[in-house]
Design a protein around this motif. Sequence first.
Motif, PDB file in Angstrom:
ATOM      1  N   TYR A  37     -26.619  11.161 -29.551  1.00 45.24           N
ATOM      2  CA  TYR A  37     -27.097  11.099 -30.940  1.00 45.24           C
ATOM      3  C   TYR A  37     -26.134  11.831 -31.871  1.00 45.24           C
ATOM      4  CZ  TYR A  37     -29.765  12.117 -35.147  1.00 45.24           C
ATOM      5  OH  TYR A  37     -30.152  12.244 -36.468  1.00 45.24           O
ATOM      6  N   ASN A 266     -26.626   6.012 -37.962  1.00 46.52           N
ATOM      7  CA  ASN A 266     -27.523   6.386 -36.861  1.00 46.52           C
ATOM      8  C   ASN A 266     -28.271   7.696 -37.109  1.00 46.52           C
ATOM      9  OD1 ASN A 266     -26.701   4.135 -35.244  1.00 46.52           O
ATOM     10  ND2 ASN A 266     -24.801   5.230 -34.758  1.00 46.52           N
ATOM     11  N   ASP A 268     -31.090   9.933 -38.152  1.00 47.84           N
ATOM     12  CA  ASP A 268     -32.496   9.568 -38.310  1.00 47.84           C
ATOM     13  C   ASP A 268     -33.048  10.075 -39.648  1.00 47.84           C
ATOM     14  OD1 ASP A 268     -33.374  12.275 -38.007  1.00 47.84           O
ATOM     15  OD2 ASP A 268     -33.587  12.046 -35.850  1.00 47.84           O
TER      16      ASP A 268
END
Length: 289
Positions: A37, A266, A268
């Motif tokens: 992530y 990407n 969040d």
Amino acid sequence: MRNSSSRPAALAILMVCVANIAAAAPPSAATLERGRYLMDGVVACANCHMARGPRGEYLADKGMSGGMPFDDKMFKAYAPNVTQDRETGVGKWTDAQLVKAIREGVRPDGSLIGPPMPVEFYRHLSDDDVNAIVAVLRTEPAVRNAVPKSTFNFPMPPSWGPPVKKVKAPSRAHKVKYGEYLSTIGHCMECHTQRDQKGMLVTASLGSGGRSFPGPWGDSVSRNLTPHESGLKGWTDAQISKAVRGGVDRNGQPYKPPMAFQHYKNIDDADMAALTAYLRSLPPRPFGK
């Protein structure tokens, strides 16, 4: 009859064996998920280390084998190969050596890693996050690619600071502080802040933008991230999010690289909200001042 004096030595050997087994244990799924992530989001490691073609396009089959040039008046640098190749990459480096290289800018041979590696920002990576990134780097397939040596037009310092000890990320409950942490490890201010003649960040201009980044995309100028009239004043949270994650301004005009939009998409929603809260907390500064 067994010699009782041998028991402490045997116990010590057993403890060492147990420690070695623990050290060799594979990273957890949660650790790998966090590392991916970060690398595919705000830290955007591939934005510099991914091999690129003549138009700046990613060469996915060559992975993060480096080679991207950074041509600056202060240096001519090349992103190194960070795949697991043992000769031209980092396959021989230990996890601890990788952590030291990322957070302190020091290679295993003791030499200093120069700019544009944003060591002054990566020093703030938490222990958990830097270890998660290293865990993912270990999964990078080995790609043989000998990258040219970087050259610098200024004397390198002895170090980029004292050794980094334990670092803990702020709580997500503290939105602005966590947003500052994300901005720091994402080295946002690396591009959006002026630098002096020695290449050092001018903290008085933090976030005001105005730096030029020539490349295959033409000339890209960093924007003002502060809540000034020339910056984000009047922007909605949704517009800031679209600029960061979508790479377009309020009028829908696309921004240019080297900003890593393909990775920032990407990030969040919770992290984007924290980043936005931090940017809104910055002192307003005129563009490039």
